[in-house]
Write an enzyme that holds these catalytic residues in place. Structure first.
Site, PDB file in Angstrom:
ATOM      1  CE  LYS A  50      19.874  27.615  17.783  1.00 25.01           C
ATOM      2  NZ  LYS A  50      18.839  26.905  18.572  1.00 25.01           N
ATOM      3  CB  SER A  62      17.621  24.088  16.145  1.00 23.91           C
ATOM      4  OG  SER A  62      17.482  24.849  17.335  1.00 23.91           O
ATOM      5  CB  SER A 113      17.180  23.502  20.152  1.00 32.68           C
ATOM      6  OG  SER A 113      16.385  23.050  19.093  1.00 32.68           O
TER       7      SER A 113
HETATM    8  N1  GLN Z   1      13.162  19.865  17.436  1.00 27.87           N
HETATM    9  C1  GLN Z   1      12.250  20.826  17.934  1.00 27.87           C
HETATM   10  C2  GLN Z   1      11.679  21.629  16.792  1.00 27.87           C
HETATM   11  O1  GLN Z   1      12.028  21.383  15.710  1.00 27.87           O
HETATM   12  C3  GLN Z   1      12.911  21.709  18.942  1.00 27.87           C
HETATM   13  C4  GLN Z   1      13.678  22.817  18.343  1.00 27.87           C
HETATM   14  C5  GLN Z   1      14.149  23.815  19.349  1.00 27.87           C
HETATM   15  O2  GLN Z   1      14.198  23.538  20.547  1.00 27.87           O
HETATM   16  N2  GLN Z   1      14.496  24.992  18.863  1.00 27.87           N
HETATM   17  O3  GLN Z   1      10.887  22.484  16.965  1.00 27.87           O
END
Ligand code: GLN
Length: 511
Positions: free
Chosen positions: A77, A152, A176
């Site tokens: 990532k 994400s 995410s």
């Molecule tokens: N959807 C959540 C956010 O937007 C989680 C994102 C994540 O785990 N990086 O913060």
């Protein structure tokens, strides 16, 4: 022989160790798959770097100095900094940035012998649930390219599902790893907070951020996790001083003996997450979709069938209480935004990445650089975070959120008094269509309801594929364990995967 790109981590490692294929052959095959950048999953690829690493792996395999995953490809990532590839965190503000060092997770997977295929698309600074917040365009879901891959870590999930890499790293702040894994029909695990070093991970919300592997099976995840974790005390002050362990060690334990004191594994099902009545196993039969605000009509038949399959494998189920699940949403979005507003202050045009071309003075340079460099969602969160931390609002929002965060963690501890693991959905729906929630940030925040609680509590948790919902899109089952119980989660998931083949289903676009 099955084509190389259809093989998982364990299978490739075995072929490489027995010299049936070379690391260069494997790398060449996967690099060929990434040509044309299917699904917009990659943000940086450099075949010279990858092939040089593969040649070094072949030399180690020949000399007998190979690591446990020598020659197996992995992609990262784009929030993990890397010396040999650019790192953008999905943001224009870091376009072209190259780190002078590798993140600890990246370095550890290299030490285990993994060959880096490149960097994967993600929501800007890991903020999002659909990968539509990337400054470099959205990623499409290999099961249906009109749908989002989740976020994400959307590039990571899509790349594994489309067989562009056998495994990827992801980060999970509030879901995410789990949610994109669920949306793309793959397996992913977020370890206990502090297990994997955050050194070299571009920070979003430091008290929540945690790295983990995404792959096609629990067995493959266990192999990567064993290589990634372990103390890094000098570099990450929240790193746990707990020795690295072999997360594969419990995989073969039957569920009838996987519980406390060698009894049956007990799975706690939070009753607030479901409707229905009746006692314990009978309740599984009568289980219905949850109250309307948890809208899981599409996912519950697969989840319900998976829970029954686990019972057939020897597990017991009990009901547990996780009170007021919806509170996790405001608590998370206050805490995460507060930490993000502080973490992202380092992107000021002075030290890293983008700097505005024309400015009158220093303040003007900061303003223009940040206005040009950050995307809309990132700006929204920085503003929200600055607001909840400001004098006069700190007590009303941030402090309250911290208190409720503690109550959520305590609720889990009460639940774990009567069960070994907790099971439930990962998300209220399957992957939605690209664009569907793009203009409605709150709709996308609400979709995080099932992943946020374990993140706020810092607990290990994972997602595994359990079937297809409406429109043939994958459904994930979430397993949550108590602190440091990753091996137990992987045990449950592996036993399920030995008995079923949902994890072997292939995305239509991956052939
Ligand atoms: N959807 C959540 C956010 O937007 C989680 C994102 C994540 O785990 N990086 O913060």
């Amino acid at each position: 022989m099955t084509e190389l790109h259809h093989l998982g981590v364990a299978e490739l490692a075995a072929l490489l160790q027995t010299k049936q294929v070379s690391a260069v052959e494997v790398a060449t095959r996967f690099l060929a798959r990434t040509g044309g950048n299917p699904h917009n999953a990659f943000l940086d690829i450099d075949s010279e770097v990858t092939l040089a690493q593969a040649r070094a792996s072949d030399a180690k395999l020949a000399a007998g100095t190979d690591g446990p995953l020598e020659g197996v490809p992995v992609a990262h990532k784009d929030v993990f900094v890397t010396k040999d590839f650019c790192t953008t965190a999905g943001s224009k503000i870091l376009t072209g940035y190259r780190s002078p060092f590798d993140a600890t997770v990246v370095a550890r997977l290299r030490q285990a012998g993994m060959v880096t295929l490149g960097k994967l698309n993600c929501d800007e600074f890991a903020m999002g649930s659909a990968n539509e917040n990337s400054a470099f365009g959205p990623v499409s879901n290999p099961w249906n390219t009109a749908h989002v891959p989740g976020g994400s870590s959307g590039g990571s999930a899509a790349a594994v599902a489309a067989r562009l890499t056998p495994a990827a790293t992801g980060t999970d702040t509030g879901g995410s790893i789990r949610q994109p894994a669920a949306f793309c029909g793959i397996t992913g695990i977020k370890p206990t907070y502090g297990r994997a070093s955050r050194y070299g991970m571009v920070a979003y919300a430091s008290s929540l951020d945690q790295a983990g592997p995404m792959a096609r099976s629990a067995e493959d995840c266990a192999l990567l996790l064993s290589a990634m974790c372990g103390p890094d005390l000098d570099r990450d002050s929240t790193s746990l001083d707990v020795a690295a362990e072999d997360f594969s060690r419990n995989l073969l334990r039957p569920l009838a003996r996987a519980g406390k004191d060698g009894g049956p594994l007990t799975i706690g099902i939070p009753q607030q997450w479901w409707g229905g009545s009746g006692e314990e196993t009978a309740w599984l039969e009568g289980m219905t979709p949850a109250p309307s605000h948890l809208q899981q009509r599409e996912t519950w038949p697969s989840i319900n069938a998976a829970l029954k399959a686990l019972v057939a494998l020897g597990a017991k189920v009990v009901r547990v209480d996780l009170d007021k699940p919806e509170l996790a949403i405001p608590v998370y979005y206050i805490v995460a935004c507060a930490e993000a507003s502080s973490n992202l202050s380092r992107f000021d045009g002075v030290k890293f990445g983008h700097r505005a071309a024309d400015f009158a003075d220093l303040t003007d340079m900061y303003k223009k650089t940040r206005a040009e460099g950050f995307g809309q969602e990132v700006k929204r969160r920085i503003m929200t975070g600055a607001y909840v931390l400001s004098h006069g609002y700190y007590d009303a929002y941030y402090l309250q959120a911290q208190k409720i965060r503690r109550m959520i963690a305590d609720d889990f501890q009460s639940a774990f008094a009567s069960c070994d693991v907790i099971a439930g959905p990962v998300a209220p729906t399957t992957a939605w269509k690209l664009g569907d929630k793009a203009d409605d940030p709150v709709a996308s925040y609400l979709a995080d309801i099932f992943t946020l609680p374990a993140s706020l509590a810092g607990l290990p948790c994972m997602s595994l594929p359990v079937g297809l919902g409406e429109g043939g899109m994958p459904v994930g089952l979430q397993l949550i364990g108590n602190y440091l119980q990753e091996a137990k989660l992987l045990n449950v998931a592996h036993q399920f995967q030995l008995a079923t083949d949902h994890h072997k289903q292939q995305a239509g676009a991956a052939a």
